[in-house]
Design an enzyme around this catalytic site. Structure first.
Site, mmCIF file in Angstrom:
data_model
loop_
_atom_site.group_PDB
_atom_site.id
_atom_site.type_symbol
_atom_site.label_atom_id
_atom_site.label_comp_id
_atom_site.label_asym_id
_atom_site.label_seq_id
_atom_site.Cartn_x
_atom_site.Cartn_y
_atom_site.Cartn_z
ATOM 1 N N SER A 132 101.439 -13.463 -48.796
ATOM 2 C CA SER A 132 100.100 -13.362 -48.224
ATOM 3 C C SER A 132 100.213 -12.711 -46.856
ATOM 4 O O SER A 132 101.289 -12.741 -46.232
ATOM 5 C CB SER A 132 99.495 -14.762 -48.081
ATOM 6 N N TYR A 145 100.345 -23.465 -45.649
ATOM 7 C CA TYR A 145 100.257 -22.241 -46.446
ATOM 8 C C TYR A 145 101.014 -21.092 -45.782
ATOM 9 O O TYR A 145 101.830 -20.417 -46.420
ATOM 10 C CB TYR A 145 98.787 -21.869 -46.633
ATOM 11 N N LYS A 149 104.350 -19.204 -47.211
ATOM 12 C CA LYS A 149 104.286 -17.782 -47.538
ATOM 13 C C LYS A 149 105.269 -16.963 -46.691
ATOM 14 O O LYS A 149 105.718 -15.899 -47.130
ATOM 15 C CB LYS A 149 102.847 -17.269 -47.372
#
Length: 253
Positions: A132, A145, A149
């Site tokens: 991401s 997150y 990532k």
């Protein structure tokens, strides 16, 4: 011989778009997903496995079945991931942190663990890991997150080193903000955390890119097909953003 691709979390969103792109390119498509209903809605000619990517026994069994039916694998899209909580780091329970990191990182690890031996045996193969733009820039209120990532980029670069001597490759796609149901959930949680409306958060995300726009799942799918193809035969260890060029990961609108 028809080329073969496995896509984790392939029943919806980016994964579904990847499957459709590889299907158009003439691949045999195998998807795994935790959502049985969405698996049933995928095209009938795709192979489908109802699998939890962080359950090693389930993943190993799927790969055993894949090897028995297909004999090998040309492309793996390690795509499974969850958005995780939206909150300041001091407000995130450890169990929520671990849950988010596990799906995003452990899921990619297990997908690669069982694909790599087949690719080494074949002397070829391409792994594509979905990260991401949060894995390149970080993002406030999304520490689990963003951390996961970033971590999958390190995993992918290591896989590129381990696969390279055997003719295999590994690359990373970093999607930006992708139109769809999952992003709507992110927008809602971000709006609640910041005291903004959904439309204000949407405009902020879009304005943080040079092109001023969200992307679509098909943009990721087409990039994945390229990275899996012979046209990218010497592209490995690379991190490629498909995001309209992020210039500000946290614009204040």
């Amino acid at each position: 011989m028809t080329r073969r691709v496995l896509i984790t979390a392939g029943a919806s969103g980016i994964g579904r778009a990847m499957g459709e792109a590889f299907d158009r390119a003439g691949y045999q498509v195998w998807i795994s997903d935790l959502n049985a209903r969405l698996l049933d809605e995928a095209p009938d000619h795709w192979r489908k496995s109802h699998v939890d990517v962080i359950d090693e026994a389930q993943m190993a069994a799927m790969y055993d079945q894949l090897r028995a039916e297909w004999g090998g694998l040309d492309v793996l899209c390690a795509n499974a991931g969850v958005a995780g909580p939206t909150a300041q780091v001091e407000d995130i329970p450890l169990e929520d942190w671990r849950s988010c990191v596990s799906v995003n990182l452990d899921g990619a690890f297990l997908a690669a663990k069982y694909a790599v031996p087949m690719m080494k045996e074949a002397g070829t193969g391409s792994i594509i890991v979905t990260s991401s733009t949060a894995g390149q820039h970080g993002y406030p209120n999304r520490s689990p997150y963003a951390s996961a990532k970033w971590a999958v980029i390190g995993l992918a670069k290591t896989l590129a080193m381990e696969l390279g001597p055997h003719g295999g490759r590994c690359n990373v796609i970093c999607p930006g903000s992708v139109e769809g149901e999952r992003m709507e959930g992110v927008l809602a949680r971000e709006a609640a955390a910041k005291g903004m409306t959904r439309d204000e958060v949407y405009a902020g995300y879009a304005s943080g890119t040079s092109m001023g726009s969200f992307i679509e799942g098909r943009d990721i799918g087409e990039m994945a097909v390229f990275l899996g193809s012979e046209a990218a035969r010497f592209v490995s260890g690379q991190v490629i953003a498909v995001d309209g060029h992020t210039v500000n990961p946290d614009p204040q609108v």
